[in-house]
Design an enzyme around this catalytic site. Structure first.
Site, PDB file in Angstrom:
ATOM      1  CG  ASP A   1      -2.089   1.030   1.111  1.00  0.00           C
ATOM      2  OD1 ASP A   1      -2.737   1.210   0.309  1.00  0.00           O
ATOM      3  OD2 ASP A   1      -2.033   1.979   1.878  1.00  0.00           O
TER       4      ASP A   1
ATOM      5  CG  ASP B   1      -4.424   1.335   5.246  1.00  0.00           C
ATOM      6  OD1 ASP B   1      -5.004   1.264   6.433  1.00  0.00           O
ATOM      7  OD2 ASP B   1      -4.978   2.340   4.314  1.00  0.00           O
TER       8      ASP B   1
ATOM      9  CD  GLU C   1      -2.075   6.325   2.998  1.00  0.00           C
ATOM     10  OE1 GLU C   1      -2.489   7.243   2.293  1.00  0.00           O
ATOM     11  OE2 GLU C   1      -2.689   5.299   3.395  1.00  0.00           O
TER      12      GLU C   1
ATOM     13  CG  HIS D   1      -1.547  11.031   4.002  1.00  0.00           C
ATOM     14  ND1 HIS D   1      -0.864  12.215   4.603  1.00  0.00           N
ATOM     15  CD2 HIS D   1      -1.746  11.148   2.782  1.00  0.00           C
ATOM     16  CE1 HIS D   1      -0.737  12.848   3.725  1.00  0.00           C
ATOM     17  NE2 HIS D   1      -1.190  12.553   2.371  1.00  0.00           N
TER      18      HIS D   1
ATOM     19  CG  HIS E   1      -6.497   6.001   4.568  1.00  0.00           C
ATOM     20  ND1 HIS E   1      -6.763   5.215   3.482  1.00  0.00           N
ATOM     21  CD2 HIS E   1      -7.688   6.515   5.147  1.00  0.00           C
ATOM     22  CE1 HIS E   1      -8.119   5.196   3.388  1.00  0.00           C
ATOM     23  NE2 HIS E   1      -8.573   5.947   4.316  1.00  0.00           N
TER      24      HIS E   1
END
Length: 234
Positions: free
Chosen positions: A8, A158, A10, A58, A153
């Protein structure tokens, strides 16, 4: 041995074409459906400012990222770690688009050319649960994965949640048999047991238990309109 990595990212915003950059990468490794604990996590200096709306998602501020390494500094370590693995990403087009943009800046091959393959867990979820919300939060709730710690997040968090979701989504596709040493590849031999040597106790229900059981059967018979099979057989 099957090696899968849940990944994942960001980012500073939504569009790598407009110059948005990756600011965090989280990777969680699984081999033969067992999490190994051999994970990777990077915070990155994107060399540009975050969009305000992205920070709300985030929580990674420009000040926090200012002293972090640039993508170029971690690219070798990241891609060597990912090489040869199946990469599983939720909404893969988004993350791969950003990774391709970062790799292009370094004149390196596209992301998909450097790994064994990319699997989009969002596509899998949409096939399994058509017409329903298939965000990571929605899947965690539906598949009973604890995401109570997910207030913002975070790439590593995640990726870990995605691994748990994926295991539940694919339950039954692979055997979870515990290894018992080297396998010969042949059939498993089970010793014969003479069950006649065992005396199994028979526990009779009490009068109260019989009445309670009859009440349940009577209610089921009533709800079905007298079509219960056991009544007809009796």
């Amino acid at each position: 041995m099957t090696r899968q990595i849940f990944l994942d990212t960001e980012t500073t915003g939504l569009s790598p074409e407009n110059g948005d950059r990756i600011i965090e990468i989280g990777c969680v490794e699984m081999q033969s459906r067992r999490l190994t604990g051999s994970n990777k996590h990077f915070y990155l200096n994107p060399e540009r400012r975050n969009h305000e709306d992205a920070v709300k998602i985030h929580g990674l501020t420009d000040e926090f990222l200012a002293d972090k390494p640039k993508f170029a500094a971690v690219a070798d370590e990241l891609m060597e770690y990912l090489a040869g693995a199946e990469i599983i990403i939720h909404n893969a087009a988004f993350d791969v688009g950003f990774l391709d943009a970062e790799l292009k800046r370094l004149a390196r091959p596209r992301f998909g050319e450097q790994v064994a393959g990319v699997t989009d867990s969002l596509t899998m979820a949409r096939e399994m649960f058509p017409g329903k919300s298939n965000s990571l939060d929605a899947l965690c709730k539906r598949l009973e994965v604890d995401n109570a710690s997910r207030t913002l997040h975070g790439a590593l968090l995640d990726a870990g949640l995605l691994a748990e979701v994926y295991i539940r989504m694919t339950r039954g596709q692979n055997s979870l048999v515990i290894d018992a040493g080297a396998s010969s590849g042949g059939a498993v031999t089970v010793a014969d047991i003479d069950l006649r040597q065992f005396t199994l106790p028979v526990i009779e229900p009490s009068d109260d238990e019989r009445r309670a059981h009859e009440a349940v059967l009577a209610e089921l018979d009533k709800v079905s309109g007298g079509k219960t099979l056991w009544r007809a057989m009796a």
